[in-house]
Design a protein around this motif. Structure first.
Motif, PDB file in Angstrom:
ATOM      1  N   ALA A 170       0.814  -1.214   0.000  1.00 22.40           N
ATOM      2  CA  ALA A 170       0.000   0.000   0.000  1.00 22.40           C
ATOM      3  C   ALA A 170       0.850   1.267   0.000  1.00 22.40           C
ATOM      4  O   ALA A 170       0.410   2.315  -0.476  1.00 22.40           O
ATOM      5  N   ALA A 171       2.072   1.177   0.527  1.00 24.66           N
ATOM      6  CA  ALA A 171       2.930   2.357   0.649  1.00 24.66           C
ATOM      7  C   ALA A 171       3.815   2.581  -0.575  1.00 24.66           C
ATOM      8  O   ALA A 171       4.489   3.616  -0.662  1.00 24.66           O
ATOM      9  N   LEU A 172       3.821   1.643  -1.511  1.00 27.10           N
ATOM     10  CA  LEU A 172       4.708   1.779  -2.669  1.00 27.10           C
ATOM     11  C   LEU A 172       4.445   3.042  -3.506  1.00 27.10           C
ATOM     12  O   LEU A 172       5.388   3.670  -3.978  1.00 27.10           O
ATOM     13  N   PRO A 173       3.182   3.448  -3.743  1.00 26.99           N
ATOM     14  CA  PRO A 173       2.979   4.712  -4.471  1.00 26.99           C
ATOM     15  C   PRO A 173       3.593   5.917  -3.763  1.00 26.99           C
ATOM     16  O   PRO A 173       4.180   6.795  -4.412  1.00 26.99           O
ATOM     17  N   ALA A 174       3.465   5.979  -2.436  1.00 28.61           N
ATOM     18  CA  ALA A 174       4.090   7.074  -1.685  1.00 28.61           C
ATOM     19  C   ALA A 174       5.608   6.991  -1.783  1.00 28.61           C
ATOM     20  O   ALA A 174       6.298   8.016  -1.923  1.00 28.61           O
ATOM     21  N   PHE A 175       6.135   5.778  -1.722  1.00 28.66           N
ATOM     22  CA  PHE A 175       7.572   5.576  -1.884  1.00 28.66           C
ATOM     23  C   PHE A 175       8.029   6.059  -3.255  1.00 28.66           C
ATOM     24  O   PHE A 175       9.092   6.681  -3.398  1.00 28.66           O
ATOM     25  N   GLY A 176       7.218   5.786  -4.288  1.00 30.06           N
ATOM     26  CA  GLY A 176       7.544   6.258  -5.628  1.00 30.06           C
ATOM     27  C   GLY A 176       7.581   7.769  -5.714  1.00 30.06           C
ATOM     28  O   GLY A 176       8.448   8.338  -6.387  1.00 30.06           O
ATOM     29  N   ALA A 177       6.658   8.437  -5.023  1.00 26.30           N
ATOM     30  CA  ALA A 177       6.658   9.902  -5.013  1.00 26.30           C
ATOM     31  C   ALA A 177       7.936  10.435  -4.372  1.00 26.30           C
ATOM     32  O   ALA A 177       8.549  11.392  -4.866  1.00 26.30           O
ATOM     33  N   GLY A 178       8.349   9.813  -3.262  1.00 23.83           N
ATOM     34  CA  GLY A 178       9.590  10.224  -2.621  1.00 23.83           C
ATOM     35  C   GLY A 178      10.796   9.979  -3.496  1.00 23.83           C
ATOM     36  O   GLY A 178      11.743  10.778  -3.525  1.00 23.83           O
ATOM     37  N   LEU A 179      10.771   8.884  -4.255  1.00 25.91           N
ATOM     38  CA  LEU A 179      11.885   8.557  -5.139  1.00 25.91           C
ATOM     39  C   LEU A 179      11.984   9.547  -6.298  1.00 25.91           C
ATOM     40  O   LEU A 179      13.092   9.905  -6.734  1.00 25.91           O
ATOM     41  N   ARG A 180      10.850  10.013  -6.789  1.00 27.16           N
ATOM     42  CA  ARG A 180      10.877  11.033  -7.850  1.00 27.16           C
ATOM     43  C   ARG A 180      11.509  12.331  -7.338  1.00 27.16           C
ATOM     44  O   ARG A 180      12.303  12.971  -8.043  1.00 27.16           O
ATOM     45  N   ILE A 181      11.140  12.724  -6.125  1.00 29.52           N
ATOM     46  CA  ILE A 181      11.747  13.919  -5.535  1.00 29.52           C
ATOM     47  C   ILE A 181      13.254  13.714  -5.370  1.00 29.52           C
ATOM     48  O   ILE A 181      14.062  14.602  -5.674  1.00 29.52           O
ATOM     49  N   ALA A 182      13.634  12.534  -4.884  1.00 25.52           N
ATOM     50  CA  ALA A 182      15.050  12.236  -4.679  1.00 25.52           C
ATOM     51  C   ALA A 182      15.833  12.320  -5.985  1.00 25.52           C
ATOM     52  O   ALA A 182      16.952  12.839  -6.027  1.00 25.52           O
ATOM     53  N   ALA A 235      13.884   8.747 -16.324  1.00 25.19           N
ATOM     54  CA  ALA A 235      14.181   7.321 -16.198  1.00 25.19           C
ATOM     55  C   ALA A 235      13.518   6.738 -14.954  1.00 25.19           C
ATOM     56  O   ALA A 235      12.922   5.649 -15.010  1.00 25.19           O
ATOM     57  N   VAL A 236      13.616   7.437 -13.828  1.00 28.42           N
ATOM     58  CA  VAL A 236      12.984   6.964 -12.596  1.00 28.42           C
ATOM     59  C   VAL A 236      11.466   6.936 -12.754  1.00 28.42           C
ATOM     60  O   VAL A 236      10.799   5.985 -12.331  1.00 28.42           O
ATOM     61  N   ASP A 237      10.906   7.970 -13.381  1.00 29.51           N
ATOM     62  CA  ASP A 237       9.463   8.033 -13.572  1.00 29.51           C
ATOM     63  C   ASP A 237       8.971   6.889 -14.450  1.00 29.51           C
ATOM     64  O   ASP A 237       7.946   6.248 -14.143  1.00 29.51           O
ATOM     65  N   MET A 238       9.671   6.595 -15.529  1.00 33.52           N
ATOM     66  CA  MET A 238       9.271   5.503 -16.421  1.00 33.52           C
ATOM     67  C   MET A 238       9.379   4.154 -15.714  1.00 33.52           C
ATOM     68  O   MET A 238       8.513   3.290 -15.869  1.00 33.52           O
ATOM     69  N   LEU A 239      10.440   3.977 -14.920  1.00 32.45           N
ATOM     70  CA  LEU A 239      10.603   2.725 -14.185  1.00 32.45           C
ATOM     71  C   LEU A 239       9.475   2.530 -13.174  1.00 32.45           C
ATOM     72  O   LEU A 239       8.916   1.436 -13.049  1.00 32.45           O
ATOM     73  N   LEU A 240       9.128   3.606 -12.476  1.00 29.83           N
ATOM     74  CA  LEU A 240       8.051   3.506 -11.486  1.00 29.83           C
ATOM     75  C   LEU A 240       6.710   3.230 -12.149  1.00 29.83           C
ATOM     76  O   LEU A 240       5.882   2.486 -11.610  1.00 29.83           O
ATOM     77  N   TRP A 246      -0.259  -0.817 -11.500  1.00 32.62           N
ATOM     78  CA  TRP A 246      -1.558  -1.076 -10.876  1.00 32.62           C
ATOM     79  C   TRP A 246      -2.060   0.124 -10.053  1.00 32.62           C
ATOM     80  O   TRP A 246      -3.226   0.185  -9.698  1.00 32.62           O
ATOM     81  N   ALA A 247      -1.170   1.068  -9.756  1.00 29.16           N
ATOM     82  CA  ALA A 247      -1.567   2.243  -8.973  1.00 29.16           C
ATOM     83  C   ALA A 247      -2.114   3.300  -9.924  1.00 29.16           C
ATOM     84  O   ALA A 247      -1.471   3.644 -10.915  1.00 29.16           O
ATOM     85  N   PRO A 248      -3.311   3.844  -9.682  1.00 31.77           N
ATOM     86  CA  PRO A 248      -3.946   4.763 -10.638  1.00 31.77           C
ATOM     87  C   PRO A 248      -3.158   6.042 -10.884  1.00 31.77           C
ATOM     88  O   PRO A 248      -3.244   6.614 -11.959  1.00 31.77           O
ATOM     89  N   ASP A 249      -2.385   6.519  -9.904  1.00 32.36           N
ATOM     90  CA  ASP A 249      -1.654   7.772 -10.070  1.00 32.36           C
ATOM     91  C   ASP A 249      -0.289   7.572 -10.669  1.00 32.36           C
ATOM     92  O   ASP A 249       0.495   8.507 -10.770  1.00 32.36           O
ATOM     93  N   HIS A 250       0.057   6.364 -11.019  1.00 32.62           N
ATOM     94  CA  HIS A 250       1.390   6.099 -11.533  1.00 32.62           C
ATOM     95  C   HIS A 250       1.347   5.482 -12.932  1.00 32.62           C
ATOM     96  O   HIS A 250       2.259   4.898 -13.393  1.00 32.62           O
TER      97      HIS A 250
END
Length: 250
Positions: A170-182, A235-240, A246-250
């Motif tokens: 459930a937390a993977l989408p939030a993790f992806g958002a943090g990774l994009r910022i990083a 590159a990070v965005d495409m990988l995520l 399966w996540a609607p915002d990604h």
């Protein structure tokens, strides 16, 4: 048609910025040694391409290692804080305290302790990115839908199983958002480290070019850094998007 529109929008933005840059350099009266035009910078990119590309690879390695280690460290720290409330009470204040000291103030110290090599730049990049990764992932883990946890508990799932199979997913989408910022701020750590002390890299080129009033060279290194940052984010965005389809915002 949609893909064409998505490609044209950033291309139009870049073209508009180039036109604005050319207009300022051509008609503002600012001397060329303060604001070189796009043509002068393009000539440097062509004539010194080998030298610039070699140093760009150095900076890319620093950013890549820092991003990898920082993401791993941030994710592990978030998991530890969620899994152990006792450690959370100790780690959360330390996490916040780590952001109280500006990274640029630590850069000279880390270069002094670790030397002019790769280690100081990687560690600075880790310090820059681990907080957004940790904060985003920790928040995602804490905000798991309570109904999912109740259902897992009813089915006899252990605390570790709920963490790995419910809260983590459930937390993977939030993790992806943090990774994009990083990914977008990771170059800051590498460049700060190169400014504090280095013998190669884009930050080293910019610092030396600035000292010699070679503004066109400095702008060329800055352009390459901007392109590198955008490509890293893409590159990070495409990988995520592939991993989190399966996540609607990604």
């Amino acid at each position: 048609m949609k893909h064409l529109q998505n490609a044209l929008r950033p291309a139009g933005t870049v073209f508009g910025l180039l036109v604005l840059w050319w207009g300022l350099a051509r008609f503002s009266g600012i001397p060329a040694f303060l604001l070189p035009g796009p043509g002068a910078v393009a000539r440097v990119l062509v004539t010194q391409s080998g030298f610039l590309f070699q140093n760009m690879l150095v900076t890319l390695v620093e950013i890549g290692l820092g991003l990898g280690f920082g993401t791993l460290f941030g994710a592990l720290l978030a998991l530890v804080m969620v899994f152990s409330r006792g450690l959370q009470r100790w780690l959360l204040p330390l996490l916040l305290l780590s952001q109280a000291v500006p990274v640029f103030a630590l850069a000279p110290l880390l270069v002094l302790w670790l030397g002019f090599g790769l280690a100081s730049k990687v560690l600075l990049t880790v310090l820059v990115i681990f907080f957004p990764v940790t904060a985003a992932f920790y928040d995602g883990l804490r905000r798991t839908e309570p109904g999912w946890l109740d259902l897992a508990q009813t089915m006899g799932a252990s605390r570790l199983s709920m963490l790995l199979h419910v809260r983590l997913m459930a937390a993977l989408p939030a993790f992806g958002a943090g990774l994009r910022i990083a990914a977008s701020i990771a170059p800051i750590g590498a460049i700060l480290g190169e400014w504090a002390g280095a013998s190669e890299g884009l930050g080293y080129i910019m610092l030396n070019a600035n000292a010699r009033m070679q503004t066109d060279v400095m702008f060329a290194a800055l352009v390459l850094l901007a392109v590198l940052t955008v490509l890293l984010w893409v590159a990070v965005d495409m990988l995520l998007k592939k991993l989190l389809h399966w996540a609607p915002d990604h």
